[in-house]
Design an enzyme around this catalytic site. Structure first.
Site, PDB file in Angstrom:
ATOM      1  N   THR A   1       0.831  -1.202   0.000  1.00  0.00           N
ATOM      2  CA  THR A   1       0.000   0.000   0.000  1.00  0.00           C
ATOM      3  C   THR A   1       0.870   1.259   0.000  1.00  0.00           C
ATOM      4  O   THR A   1       1.708   1.432   0.881  1.00  0.00           O
ATOM      5  CB  THR A   1      -0.893  -0.007   1.256  1.00  0.00           C
ATOM      6  OG1 THR A   1      -1.689  -1.179   1.223  1.00  0.00           O
ATOM      7  CG2 THR A   1      -1.779   1.217   1.310  1.00  0.00           C
TER       8      THR A   1
ATOM      9  N   GLU B   1      -2.009  -0.376  -4.537  1.00  0.00           N
ATOM     10  CA  GLU B   1      -1.014  -1.341  -4.072  1.00  0.00           C
ATOM     11  C   GLU B   1      -0.061  -1.733  -5.201  1.00  0.00           C
ATOM     12  O   GLU B   1      -0.420  -1.661  -6.378  1.00  0.00           O
ATOM     13  CB  GLU B   1      -1.719  -2.601  -3.538  1.00  0.00           C
ATOM     14  CG  GLU B   1      -2.146  -2.502  -2.071  1.00  0.00           C
ATOM     15  CD  GLU B   1      -3.343  -1.612  -1.806  1.00  0.00           C
ATOM     16  OE1 GLU B   1      -4.146  -1.394  -2.732  1.00  0.00           O
ATOM     17  OE2 GLU B   1      -3.481  -1.119  -0.676  1.00  0.00           O
TER      18      GLU B   1
ATOM     19  N   TYR C   1      -7.983  -0.525  12.111  1.00  0.00           N
ATOM     20  CA  TYR C   1      -9.042  -0.757  11.133  1.00  0.00           C
ATOM     21  C   TYR C   1     -10.426  -0.274  11.545  1.00  0.00           C
ATOM     22  O   TYR C   1     -11.206   0.145  10.692  1.00  0.00           O
ATOM     23  CB  TYR C   1      -9.034  -2.243  10.712  1.00  0.00           C
ATOM     24  CG  TYR C   1      -8.231  -2.423   9.440  1.00  0.00           C
ATOM     25  CD1 TYR C   1      -6.926  -1.936   9.366  1.00  0.00           C
ATOM     26  CD2 TYR C   1      -8.776  -3.010   8.318  1.00  0.00           C
ATOM     27  CE1 TYR C   1      -6.196  -2.051   8.189  1.00  0.00           C
ATOM     28  CE2 TYR C   1      -8.049  -3.125   7.141  1.00  0.00           C
ATOM     29  CZ  TYR C   1      -6.764  -2.648   7.079  1.00  0.00           C
ATOM     30  OH  TYR C   1      -6.055  -2.750   5.911  1.00  0.00           O
TER      31      TYR C   1
HETATM   32 FE1  SF4 Z   1      -5.017   2.430   4.515  1.00  0.00          FE
HETATM   33 FE2  SF4 Z   1      -6.536   2.066   6.655  1.00  0.00          FE
HETATM   34 FE3  SF4 Z   1      -4.338   0.596   6.314  1.00  0.00          FE
HETATM   35 FE4  SF4 Z   1      -4.189   3.224   6.918  1.00  0.00          FE
HETATM   36  S1  SF4 Z   1      -5.021   1.589   8.213  1.00  0.00           S
HETATM   37  S2  SF4 Z   1      -2.986   2.124   5.378  1.00  0.00           S
HETATM   38  S3  SF4 Z   1      -5.922   4.028   5.793  1.00  0.00           S
HETATM   39  S4  SF4 Z   1      -6.181   0.566   5.017  1.00  0.00           S
HETATM   40 FE    FE Z   2      -4.894  -1.579   4.510  1.00  0.00          FE
END
Ligand code: SF4
Ligand code: FE
Length: 485
Positions: free
Chosen positions: A194, A261, A300
């Site tokens: 990510t 990603e 999350y």
């Molecule tokens: Fe993305 Fe949420 Fe992971 Fe942060 S916690 S990188 S906003 S999916």
């Molecule tokens: Fe994530």
């Protein structure tokens, strides 16, 4: 590492222009990620982590005092020093989700930094290695320059039934291929990274608990995104072609959806010793994975909870736009969505509130609660999507394109026949429906299932941390069975 401090979103975008990293998308090398329509929205979302930190209204959440220098730093580079810091982190994520309706990606690096901070300290205590000091130096650079770090954990893994060293191809887990006087050379690849294509640094971490025979795979290093041998292949997302074709049909044109990603390949990448933070200490690989996973699972309920707030708002508008907002079944469904959202957010708050201090001084979220937090997301986001689809109606699956809406020949029919209540222009209705479609579609759902680790990874943690023996004891005692010591 980039020398000037990145302050504004413009600085951030400029810094990405200056990166000479190898990024590929649909077979072609991307010359400048900041100019590519597939990547721009993800950059905009990450840029919000810089911009909001400059807003006096959000400074308290978005910044912190560095425990290394005392300077004000972006919270995405901070090592949590208290329970209050853990709580501020999750409040910050919910806020950012409200602003972007997307993934702003920078949490992965934050979580990697925090995990390595405490684990390098404990590794040094046991093995007399000198990792923690080196890591603090790296961390200070990250804080001073305010760079974006991607935490690269997930190896591609090949045959899951085989250990890393037993794979046909050893490169299926990132590993050390050469040890030299001045550093090491690594090879392999990390999947689903990510924010990788718009980060400055890659923090490579092992992905599983490793045994002695897999020593070469126990490796944690920091690598600049444009180091020779680093190659990134950007992934596709549901409906990503729409980014090249217009604006309305994207649903959230400025920030897109989920993280953007990439597969990150390390083709014999040299890493100097000062950037090596684990090399062969397989007895700490499991702890490092667990710490990182906990920090990321803590997020999350807040990041997805914030997205759910946006989705609920969109659904509330969609039903108003067709005059059914007052129907009791509609109100029930909206109430249910709020209940689910606050439930998952409560999990993020709970695991933060029950956090504790590690020997390094850094604070850690409660791992069992953090796992429950993420695990709830794997169900709740699907349920929220189901309710969203229910409220939005079948139209989100059959709407004509924005080109038809703007067509000189059929545009007036789209205008006329997709109109709801009198006062709402058809285009507004379409925009809201597209936002709902965007937030409940394929990639967004799959991300909530597997991001921060698939549900099976959380189940494993329940059995490890759930203290089954103590629970049996409770039952035995109440059932009148004598305790066997
Ligand atoms: Fe993305 Fe949420 Fe992971 Fe942060 S916690 S990188 S906003 S999916
Ligand atoms: Fe994530």
């Amino acid at each position: 590492m980039k020398k000037e401090k990145i302050e504004t979103q413009e600085d951030y975008i400029q810094s990405l222009k200056e990166l000479d990293h190898q990024v590929y998308y649909r077979g072609d090398r991307v010359a400048d990620v900041t100019e590519h329509p597939a990547i721009i929205p993800h950059i905009n979302a990450a840029a919000m982590t810089y911009e909001l930190a400059r807003d006096p209204m959000h400074r308290e959440l978005m910044t912190a005092a560095s425990h290394l220098t005392g300077h004000e730093i972006n919270r995405f580079t901070h090592i949590h020093q208290s329970i209050d810091d853990l709580l501020k982190k999750v409040r910050m994520l919910r806020l950012l989700s409200h602003k972007t309706g997307s993934c702003y990606q920078r949490c992965v690096g934050l979580d990697g930094l925090n995990a390595l901070y405490s684990v390098t300290f404990e590794m040094d205590q046991k093995h007399g290695t000198g990792y923690h000091k080196k890591f603090r130096d790296f961390l200070q650079e990250v804080q001073d320059r305010n760079v974006m770090v991607v935490g690269a954990m997930t190896d591609v893994k090949g045959d899951r039934s085989l250990a890393p060293s037993a794979q046909d191809d050893p490169d299926l887990y990132v590993h050390v291929v050469d040890r030299r006087d001045d550093g090491i050379v690594i090879r392999g690849a990390k999947a689903h990274q990510t924010g990788a294509v718009n980060s400055h640094e890659i923090l490579v971490l092992p992905t599983i608990t490793l045994r002695e025979r897999d020593k070469d795979f126990a490796v944690a290093v920091a690598v600049p995104a444009d180091a020779p041998g680093v190659i990134m292949i950007f992934g596709r997302q549901t409906n990503d072609d729409r980014k090249m074709q217009g604006e309305i049909d994207i649903g959230n044109a400025r920030f897109s959806l989920v993280g953007g990603e990439a597969l990150v390949v390390f083709e014999d990448v040299f890493v100097p010793w000062e950037r090596v933070f684990m090399c062969g200490e397989c007895d700490f690989s499991g702890l490092l994975v667990e710490r990182f996973a906990t920090y990321h699972r803590q997020n999350y309920g807040a990041c997805k909870g914030g997205l759910a707030d946006v989705l609920i708002g969109a659904c509330a508008l969609a039903v108003e736009q067709i005059g059914v907002a007052g129907a009791s079944h509609v109100r029930d469904k909206i109430a249910e969505m709020i209940h689910l959202t606050e439930t998952v957010y409560a999990c993020s708050v709970a695991c933060s509130a029950q956090g504790y201090r590690t020997p390094s001084g850094a604070y850690y979220a409660d791992p069992l609660l953090a796992n429950a937090c993420k695990h709830n997301i794997t169900r709740v986001i699907y349920e929220l999507g189901r309710l969203g689809h229910d409220l939005a109606g079948g139209v989100i699956a059959t709407l004509p394109s924005e080109q038809d809406l703007h067509s000189r020949t059929v545009g007036r029919y789209v205008e006329k026949y997709f109109k709801g209540v009198k006062d709402v222009p058809t285009e507004e209705r379409i925009r809201i429906l597209r936002l709902i479609e965007n937030m409940t579609g394929g990639t967004a759902l799959a991300e909530s299932m597997h991001g921060a680790g698939s549900p099976q990874a959380q189940r494993i943690m329940y059995l490890r941390l759930g203290n089954l023996e103590q629970k049996k004891k409770l039952a035995r005692r109440l059932a009148g069975i004598k305790d066997v010591e």
